[in-house]
Design a protein around this motif. Structure first.
Motif, PDB file in Angstrom:
ATOM      1  N   GLY A  80     -25.457 -31.276  58.153  1.00 36.38           N
ATOM      2  CA  GLY A  80     -25.070 -31.804  56.848  1.00 36.38           C
ATOM      3  C   GLY A  80     -24.187 -30.907  56.024  1.00 36.38           C
ATOM      4  O   GLY A  80     -23.752 -31.310  54.937  1.00 36.38           O
ATOM      5  N   PHE A  81     -23.889 -29.695  56.497  1.00 32.80           N
ATOM      6  CA  PHE A  81     -23.092 -28.777  55.683  1.00 32.80           C
ATOM      7  C   PHE A  81     -21.663 -29.293  55.515  1.00 32.80           C
ATOM      8  O   PHE A  81     -21.170 -29.448  54.383  1.00 32.80           O
ATOM      9  N   THR A  82     -21.007 -29.574  56.614  1.00 36.21           N
ATOM     10  CA  THR A  82     -19.611 -30.014  56.537  1.00 36.21           C
ATOM     11  C   THR A  82     -19.486 -31.355  55.833  1.00 36.21           C
ATOM     12  O   THR A  82     -18.586 -31.561  54.999  1.00 36.21           O
ATOM     13  N   GLN A  83     -20.405 -32.284  56.137  1.00 35.70           N
ATOM     14  CA  GLN A  83     -20.322 -33.609  55.533  1.00 35.70           C
ATOM     15  C   GLN A  83     -20.521 -33.544  54.020  1.00 35.70           C
ATOM     16  O   GLN A  83     -19.800 -34.205  53.253  1.00 35.70           O
ATOM     17  N   SER A  84     -21.506 -32.765  53.582  1.00 33.14           N
ATOM     18  CA  SER A  84     -21.766 -32.689  52.145  1.00 33.14           C
ATOM     19  C   SER A  84     -20.636 -31.979  51.402  1.00 33.14           C
ATOM     20  O   SER A  84     -20.268 -32.385  50.289  1.00 33.14           O
ATOM     21  N   LEU A  85     -20.068 -30.944  52.010  1.00 32.39           N
ATOM     22  CA  LEU A  85     -18.967 -30.235  51.364  1.00 32.39           C
ATOM     23  C   LEU A  85     -17.733 -31.126  51.241  1.00 32.39           C
ATOM     24  O   LEU A  85     -17.101 -31.204  50.172  1.00 32.39           O
ATOM     25  N   LEU A  86     -17.385 -31.832  52.314  1.00 34.13           N
ATOM     26  CA  LEU A  86     -16.243 -32.734  52.261  1.00 34.13           C
ATOM     27  C   LEU A  86     -16.484 -33.881  51.283  1.00 34.13           C
ATOM     28  O   LEU A  86     -15.556 -34.333  50.592  1.00 34.13           O
ATOM     29  N   LEU A  87     -17.724 -34.349  51.210  1.00 31.82           N
ATOM     30  CA  LEU A  87     -18.045 -35.414  50.261  1.00 31.82           C
ATOM     31  C   LEU A  87     -17.848 -34.940  48.823  1.00 31.82           C
ATOM     32  O   LEU A  87     -17.272 -35.654  47.989  1.00 31.82           O
ATOM     33  N   SER A  88     -18.308 -33.735  48.512  1.00 28.85           N
ATOM     34  CA  SER A  88     -18.144 -33.211  47.154  1.00 28.85           C
ATOM     35  C   SER A  88     -16.672 -33.009  46.808  1.00 28.85           C
ATOM     36  O   SER A  88     -16.237 -33.316  45.690  1.00 28.85           O
ATOM     37  N   LEU A  89     -15.892 -32.495  47.756  1.00 24.48           N
ATOM     38  CA  LEU A  89     -14.461 -32.307  47.504  1.00 24.48           C
ATOM     39  C   LEU A  89     -13.753 -33.652  47.307  1.00 24.48           C
ATOM     40  O   LEU A  89     -12.870 -33.788  46.444  1.00 24.48           O
ATOM     41  N   GLY A  90     -14.132 -34.652  48.100  1.00 24.47           N
ATOM     42  CA  GLY A  90     -13.544 -35.983  47.923  1.00 24.47           C
ATOM     43  C   GLY A  90     -13.929 -36.607  46.588  1.00 24.47           C
ATOM     44  O   GLY A  90     -13.088 -37.221  45.913  1.00 24.47           O
ATOM     45  N   LEU A  91     -15.192 -36.446  46.194  1.00 25.33           N
ATOM     46  CA  LEU A  91     -15.617 -36.955  44.892  1.00 25.33           C
ATOM     47  C   LEU A  91     -14.894 -36.243  43.753  1.00 25.33           C
ATOM     48  O   LEU A  91     -14.528 -36.873  42.752  1.00 25.33           O
ATOM     49  N   ALA A  92     -14.688 -34.936  43.911  1.00 27.41           N
ATOM     50  CA  ALA A  92     -13.974 -34.185  42.871  1.00 27.41           C
ATOM     51  C   ALA A  92     -12.529 -34.662  42.744  1.00 27.41           C
ATOM     52  O   ALA A  92     -12.021 -34.864  41.636  1.00 27.41           O
ATOM     53  N   ALA A  93     -11.848 -34.850  43.883  1.00 27.06           N
ATOM     54  CA  ALA A  93     -10.460 -35.318  43.830  1.00 27.06           C
ATOM     55  C   ALA A  93     -10.355 -36.709  43.209  1.00 27.06           C
ATOM     56  O   ALA A  93      -9.478 -36.969  42.375  1.00 27.06           O
ATOM     57  N   ALA A  94     -11.263 -37.616  43.601  1.00 28.17           N
ATOM     58  CA  ALA A  94     -11.234 -38.968  43.038  1.00 28.17           C
ATOM     59  C   ALA A  94     -11.565 -38.964  41.548  1.00 28.17           C
ATOM     60  O   ALA A  94     -10.975 -39.710  40.764  1.00 28.17           O
ATOM     61  N   THR A  95     -12.498 -38.127  41.143  1.00 27.12           N
ATOM     62  CA  THR A  95     -12.860 -38.052  39.727  1.00 27.12           C
ATOM     63  C   THR A  95     -11.721 -37.498  38.889  1.00 27.12           C
ATOM     64  O   THR A  95     -11.442 -37.990  37.784  1.00 27.12           O
ATOM     65  N   ILE A  96     -11.045 -36.486  39.396  1.00 27.66           N
ATOM     66  CA  ILE A  96      -9.898 -35.928  38.663  1.00 27.66           C
ATOM     67  C   ILE A  96      -8.802 -36.967  38.511  1.00 27.66           C
ATOM     68  O   ILE A  96      -8.238 -37.156  37.414  1.00 27.66           O
ATOM     69  N   ALA A  97      -8.498 -37.682  39.592  1.00 26.50           N
ATOM     70  CA  ALA A  97      -7.440 -38.694  39.533  1.00 26.50           C
ATOM     71  C   ALA A  97      -7.799 -39.821  38.569  1.00 26.50           C
ATOM     72  O   ALA A  97      -6.978 -40.230  37.728  1.00 26.50           O
ATOM     73  N   LEU A  98      -9.033 -40.327  38.636  1.00 27.84           N
ATOM     74  CA  LEU A  98      -9.437 -41.428  37.765  1.00 27.84           C
ATOM     75  C   LEU A  98      -9.493 -40.987  36.301  1.00 27.84           C
ATOM     76  O   LEU A  98      -9.078 -41.743  35.401  1.00 27.84           O
ATOM     77  N   SER A  99      -9.977 -39.786  36.042  1.00 27.31           N
ATOM     78  CA  SER A  99     -10.060 -39.300  34.663  1.00 27.31           C
ATOM     79  C   SER A  99      -8.678 -39.164  34.041  1.00 27.31           C
ATOM     80  O   SER A  99      -8.455 -39.567  32.889  1.00 27.31           O
ATOM     81  N   LEU A 100      -7.749 -38.615  34.799  1.00 29.21           N
ATOM     82  CA  LEU A 100      -6.391 -38.452  34.263  1.00 29.21           C
ATOM     83  C   LEU A 100      -5.689 -39.794  34.100  1.00 29.21           C
ATOM     84  O   LEU A 100      -4.943 -39.992  33.137  1.00 29.21           O
ATOM     85  N   LEU A 101      -5.917 -40.713  35.039  1.00 36.42           N
ATOM     86  CA  LEU A 101      -5.294 -42.031  34.917  1.00 36.42           C
ATOM     87  C   LEU A 101      -5.805 -42.796  33.697  1.00 36.42           C
ATOM     88  O   LEU A 101      -5.072 -43.600  33.102  1.00 36.42           O
ATOM     89  N   LEU A 102      -7.044 -42.556  33.327  1.00 31.87           N
ATOM     90  CA  LEU A 102      -7.584 -43.217  32.149  1.00 31.87           C
ATOM     91  C   LEU A 102      -7.198 -42.509  30.859  1.00 31.87           C
ATOM     92  O   LEU A 102      -6.864 -43.161  29.859  1.00 31.87           O
ATOM     93  N   ALA A 103      -7.226 -41.194  30.866  1.00 28.86           N
ATOM     94  CA  ALA A 103      -7.070 -40.450  29.615  1.00 28.86           C
ATOM     95  C   ALA A 103      -5.613 -40.257  29.215  1.00 28.86           C
ATOM     96  O   ALA A 103      -5.281 -40.369  28.028  1.00 28.86           O
ATOM     97  N   VAL A 104      -4.742 -39.966  30.167  1.00 28.63           N
ATOM     98  CA  VAL A 104      -3.356 -39.637  29.821  1.00 28.63           C
ATOM     99  C   VAL A 104      -2.640 -40.804  29.148  1.00 28.63           C
ATOM    100  O   VAL A 104      -2.083 -40.650  28.044  1.00 28.63           O
ATOM    101  N   PRO A 105      -2.607 -42.019  29.742  1.00 29.89           N
ATOM    102  CA  PRO A 105      -1.914 -43.116  29.040  1.00 29.89           C
ATOM    103  C   PRO A 105      -2.551 -43.470  27.701  1.00 29.89           C
ATOM    104  O   PRO A 105      -1.842 -43.777  26.735  1.00 29.89           O
ATOM    105  N   ALA A 106      -3.889 -43.421  27.626  1.00 30.64           N
ATOM    106  CA  ALA A 106      -4.552 -43.773  26.374  1.00 30.64           C
ATOM    107  C   ALA A 106      -4.217 -42.792  25.259  1.00 30.64           C
ATOM    108  O   ALA A 106      -3.887 -43.197  24.132  1.00 30.64           O
TER     109      ALA A 106
END
Length: 307
Positions: A80-106
C-alpha cells in the motif's frame, strides 16, 4: 606719527590659521546584533531538527544489532505504500487545479465588476475555518447515504457511485477544495491587491485582447507568486489531512501511515520522515517556480490596434 595698524592676517596667506569645519560628525552606526541573530537561528534549528534527528536515529538503530536501514529498504516493498502515495499526490494535484479554477475567475470578476461584493465573497471563503472537519465529513456522509436511496432510478445514482471510487475518490477532492478555499482566497486576494487590475484589463481590452487572453496572458503572469503560494498551502493541507479520509473510509498516504504505526512502529516513523522529505521537495519546487522570472514574449497581433 600715525599709529600703526595692528597686524592683520590675510585670508589665503600661508600663515593663515585653518578655519574650523562646520560639518557635524556623523553618528557611528550601531553594529548589527549578529550574535543574537545567530543564537536565535541556532535555537530555531535545534527546535526543528532535534525531533527529526531523534526519529531518524530510532529508525536506523536496532538494539543488539547496531545500525540497520531495513526500515527504509522495506518501504518500497510495503503493501500500500506506492498506491497511497500516488493517490495523495493525485488528490493534491486535482485539489489545486479545482481550487484555482474556482477562485481565480471569481476573485477577478469581483475585483473588476463588483467591488462591493468583496466582503461577501471573503466571508463565504472563510467559512471552512469556522466549520470543524468532523461536522463537514458528517454532512458529506449524510448526503452520500441519502443519494443512492432516493435517486436509485435516476442518472444521478451512477454519479454518487463514481465520486466514491476507491481508486480516485472525487469526494475527497471536493472536500479538500472546501478546506483549502480560505488559504487560496487569502493568497490570491493579496496578489490582486498588489497590482492595478482595472488598469491592466482596460489597457489589454483597448488593444483588442479577448477576455481569455487578458486572464491568461496579462493577469496570471502577474499573479504567479500568489498562485504558487496557494498551491503551496493546498499541497501541504492535502498531504497531511487525515480526519476526512479516515472517516469516509479511504486510504491516502496519511491514513496509510497511521494504519501501519501499530504493527511496525519503526517503519511508520521512517515513512513519516520520508513524507516530510517528499513534502519539502515539492514545496521547494513550487517556491522555485514562483521565483523564476517569466520570459518576455513578443506582443501578439491582437494587441496591435489598427489606426
Amino acid at each position: 606719527m600715525t599709529p600703526t595698524a595692528p597686524d592683520t592676517v590675510e585670508a589665503g596667506t600661508s600663515g593663515a590659521a585653518p578655519r574650523a569645519s562646520t560639518r557635524r560628525p556623523r553618528p557611528r552606526s550601531r553594529p548589527r546584533p549578529r550574535v543574537w541573530r545567530g543564537a536565535v537561528l541556532a535555537l530555531a534549528g535545534a527546535y526543528f531538527l532535534t525531533p527529526l534527528i531523534a526519529s531518524f536515529v530510532f529508525t536506523v538503530h536496532v538494539p543488539g544489532r547496531g545500525i540497520s536501514f531495513e526500515a527504509y529498504t522495506e518501504l518500497l516493498a510495503a503493501d500500500g505504500f506506492t498506491q497511497s502515495l500516488l493517490l495523495s499526490l493525485g488528490l493534491a494535484a486535482a485539489t489545486i487545479a479545482l481550487s484555482l479554477l474556482l477562485a481565480v475567475p471569481a476573485l477577478i470578476a469581483v475585483r473588476i465588476g463588483s467591488p462591493r461584493l468583496r466582503p461577501v465573497v471573503e466571508v463565504v471563503c472563510m467559512l471552512p475555518l469556522v466549520v470543524p472537519p468532523i461536522a463537514l465529513v458528517t454532512g458529506i456522509t449524510t448526503v452520500l447515504r441519502w443519494g443512492p436511496e432516493h435517486l436509485s432510478r435516476t442518472p444521478l445514482y451512477q454519479t454518487f457511485l463514481a465520486v466514491q471510487n476507491e481508486d480516485f475518490p472525487v469526494v475527497l477532492v471536493l472536500a479538500y477544495t472546501v478546506l483549502a478555499l480560505p488559504f487560496v482566497h487569502r493568497s490570491l486576494d493579496a496578489g490582486l491587491r498588489a497590482i492595478d487590475v482595472p488598469t491592466l484589463v482596460e489597457a489589454a481590452r483597448s488593444c483588442g485582447a479577448s477576455w481569455p487572453h487578458v486572464v491568461l496572458r496579462v493577469l496570471l503572469p502577474n499573479l504567479r507568486a500568489s498562485l504558487a503560494g496557494a498551491a503551496f498551502l493546498t499541497l501541504a493541507l492535502v498531504l497531511g489531512e487525515f480526519t476526512i479520509a479516515s472517516l469516509l473510509g479511504f486510504r491516502p498516504f496519511a491514513v496509510w501511515i497511521v494504519s501501519i504505526s501499530g504493527a511496525q512502529a519503526r517503519m511508520s516513523v521512517a515513512v513519516s520522515i520520508l513524507s516530510l522529505v517528499i513534502t519539502w521537495l515539492l514545496l521547494l519546487l513550487l517556491s522555485r517556480a514562483a521565483t523564476v522570472p517569466a520570459t518576455a514574449s513578443a506582443a501578439p497581433a491582437t494587441f496591435r490596434k489598427e489606426s
